[in-house]
Design an enzyme around this catalytic site. Sequence first.
Site, PDB file in Angstrom:
ATOM      1  N   ASN A  82      73.793   9.865  77.502  1.00 37.65           N
ATOM      2  CA  ASN A  82      73.843  11.318  77.308  1.00 37.65           C
ATOM      3  C   ASN A  82      72.445  11.933  77.312  1.00 37.65           C
ATOM      4  O   ASN A  82      72.198  12.961  77.939  1.00 37.65           O
ATOM      5  CB  ASN A  82      74.498  11.657  75.964  1.00 37.65           C
ATOM      6  N   ASP A  99      80.329  12.531  80.096  1.00 37.92           N
ATOM      7  CA  ASP A  99      81.784  12.759  80.191  1.00 37.92           C
ATOM      8  C   ASP A  99      82.355  12.092  81.443  1.00 37.92           C
ATOM      9  O   ASP A  99      83.412  11.479  81.418  1.00 37.92           O
ATOM     10  CB  ASP A  99      82.097  14.263  80.270  1.00 37.92           C
ATOM     11  N   HIS A 121      75.110  15.377  78.941  1.00 32.81           N
ATOM     12  CA  HIS A 121      76.436  15.204  78.349  1.00 32.81           C
ATOM     13  C   HIS A 121      77.539  15.252  79.407  1.00 32.81           C
ATOM     14  O   HIS A 121      78.526  14.513  79.326  1.00 32.81           O
ATOM     15  CB  HIS A 121      76.644  16.303  77.293  1.00 32.81           C
ATOM     16  N   GLU A 177      83.688   8.244  71.812  1.00 34.63           N
ATOM     17  CA  GLU A 177      83.603   7.566  73.113  1.00 34.63           C
ATOM     18  C   GLU A 177      84.351   6.236  73.109  1.00 34.63           C
ATOM     19  O   GLU A 177      84.248   5.443  74.034  1.00 34.63           O
ATOM     20  CB  GLU A 177      82.122   7.391  73.510  1.00 34.63           C
TER      21      GLU A 177
HETATM   22  N1  LIG Z   1      79.314  12.766  76.929  1.00 36.30           N
HETATM   23  C1  LIG Z   1      80.067  12.449  75.868  1.00 36.30           C
HETATM   24  N2  LIG Z   1      79.475  11.832  74.822  1.00 36.30           N
HETATM   25  C2  LIG Z   1      80.232  11.492  73.767  1.00 36.30           C
HETATM   26  C3  LIG Z   1      81.613  11.776  73.708  1.00 36.30           C
HETATM   27  N3  LIG Z   1      82.093  11.297  72.521  1.00 36.30           N
HETATM   28  C4  LIG Z   1      81.038  10.763  71.867  1.00 36.30           C
HETATM   29  N4  LIG Z   1      79.909  10.866  72.612  1.00 36.30           N
HETATM   30  C5  LIG Z   1      78.518  10.453  72.297  1.00 36.30           C
HETATM   31  O1  LIG Z   1      78.420   9.049  72.275  1.00 36.30           O
HETATM   32  C6  LIG Z   1      77.236   8.721  71.567  1.00 36.30           C
HETATM   33  C7  LIG Z   1      77.468   7.503  70.735  1.00 36.30           C
HETATM   34  O2  LIG Z   1      76.266   7.158  70.142  1.00 36.30           O
HETATM   35  P1  LIG Z   1      76.127   6.031  69.055  1.00 36.30           P
HETATM   36  O3  LIG Z   1      77.310   6.056  68.120  1.00 36.30           O
HETATM   37  O4  LIG Z   1      74.757   6.168  68.494  1.00 36.30           O
HETATM   38  O5  LIG Z   1      76.291   4.675  69.831  1.00 36.30           O
HETATM   39  P2  LIG Z   1      75.578   4.156  71.151  1.00 36.30           P
HETATM   40  O6  LIG Z   1      74.403   4.964  71.548  1.00 36.30           O
HETATM   41  O7  LIG Z   1      76.655   3.985  72.189  1.00 36.30           O
HETATM   42  O8  LIG Z   1      75.043   2.736  70.698  1.00 36.30           O
HETATM   43  P3  LIG Z   1      75.856   1.386  70.434  1.00 36.30           P
HETATM   44  O9  LIG Z   1      77.321   1.732  70.216  1.00 36.30           O
HETATM   45  O10 LIG Z   1      75.223   0.801  69.225  1.00 36.30           O
HETATM   46  O11 LIG Z   1      75.668   0.544  71.658  1.00 36.30           O
HETATM   47  C8  LIG Z   1      76.861   9.940  70.723  1.00 36.30           C
HETATM   48  O12 LIG Z   1      75.687  10.485  71.260  1.00 36.30           O
HETATM   49  C9  LIG Z   1      78.052  10.875  70.925  1.00 36.30           C
HETATM   50  O13 LIG Z   1      77.649  12.214  70.945  1.00 36.30           O
HETATM   51  C10 LIG Z   1      82.198  12.450  74.828  1.00 36.30           C
HETATM   52  O14 LIG Z   1      83.394  12.735  74.886  1.00 36.30           O
HETATM   53  N5  LIG Z   1      81.384  12.759  75.860  1.00 36.30           N
END
Ligand SMILES: Nc1nc2c(ncn2[C@@H]2O[C@H](COP(=O)(O)OP(=O)(O)OP(=O)(O)O)[C@@H](O)[C@H]2O)c(=O)[nH]1
Length: 126
Positions: free
Chosen positions: A13, A22, A18, A48
């Site tokens: 992201n 998505d 973002h 996610e």
């Molecule tokens: N673009 C997008 N981002 C999402 C959505 N749902 C959640 N996210 C993002 O997914 C990211 C998850 O970040 P973290 O929970 O820090 O986990 P990570 O960066 O994947 O790291 P690890 O899980 O430890 O590998 C966050 O920045 C959320 O904002 C979505 O529907 N769309």
Amino acid sequence: MPLLLPDHFKRVNDTWGHLKGDQVLREIATLCRETLRHEDVVARFGGEEMAILLPLTPLEDGLRLAERLRQIIAEHDYGIQRGSVTASLGVAGYIDGDTSDTLIERADRGLYAAKHDGRNRVFSIQ
Ligand SMILES: Nc1nc2c(ncn2[C@@H]2O[C@H](COP(=O)(O)OP(=O)(O)OP(=O)(O)O)[C@@H](O)[C@H]2O)c(=O)[nH]1
């Protein structure tokens, strides 16, 4: 039942935006659906995370499928830097007496173990 969580998704992201994030999530869901059988279910599971339901599937087969998904997700071209999208999966097989909560809890512990072990992995905890 595999639970799937993309790796370092915040970085995806932050680097590509973002909207691209998505699109990556939608492509992962499509890759899962294309790989699974008609009766299997792919569901968004908050944020996610995705939950995959494989009815009447022994744990061993579920693990094999999760491993295939992991590879397909890692090799797919999302139109961003290659190798930047991978996913970790935690797999739980139904045990007599399980509720949806206990099943999800085991899959979640597998997922945590996969993340802890370095990500882009499939783990199962029984
Ligand atoms: N673009 C997008 N981002 C999402 C959505 N749902 C959640 N996210 C993002 O997914 C990211 C998850 O970040 P973290 O929970 O820090 O986990 P990570 O960066 O994947 O790291 P690890 O899980 O430890 O590998 C966050 O920045 C959320 O904002 C979505 O529907 N769309």
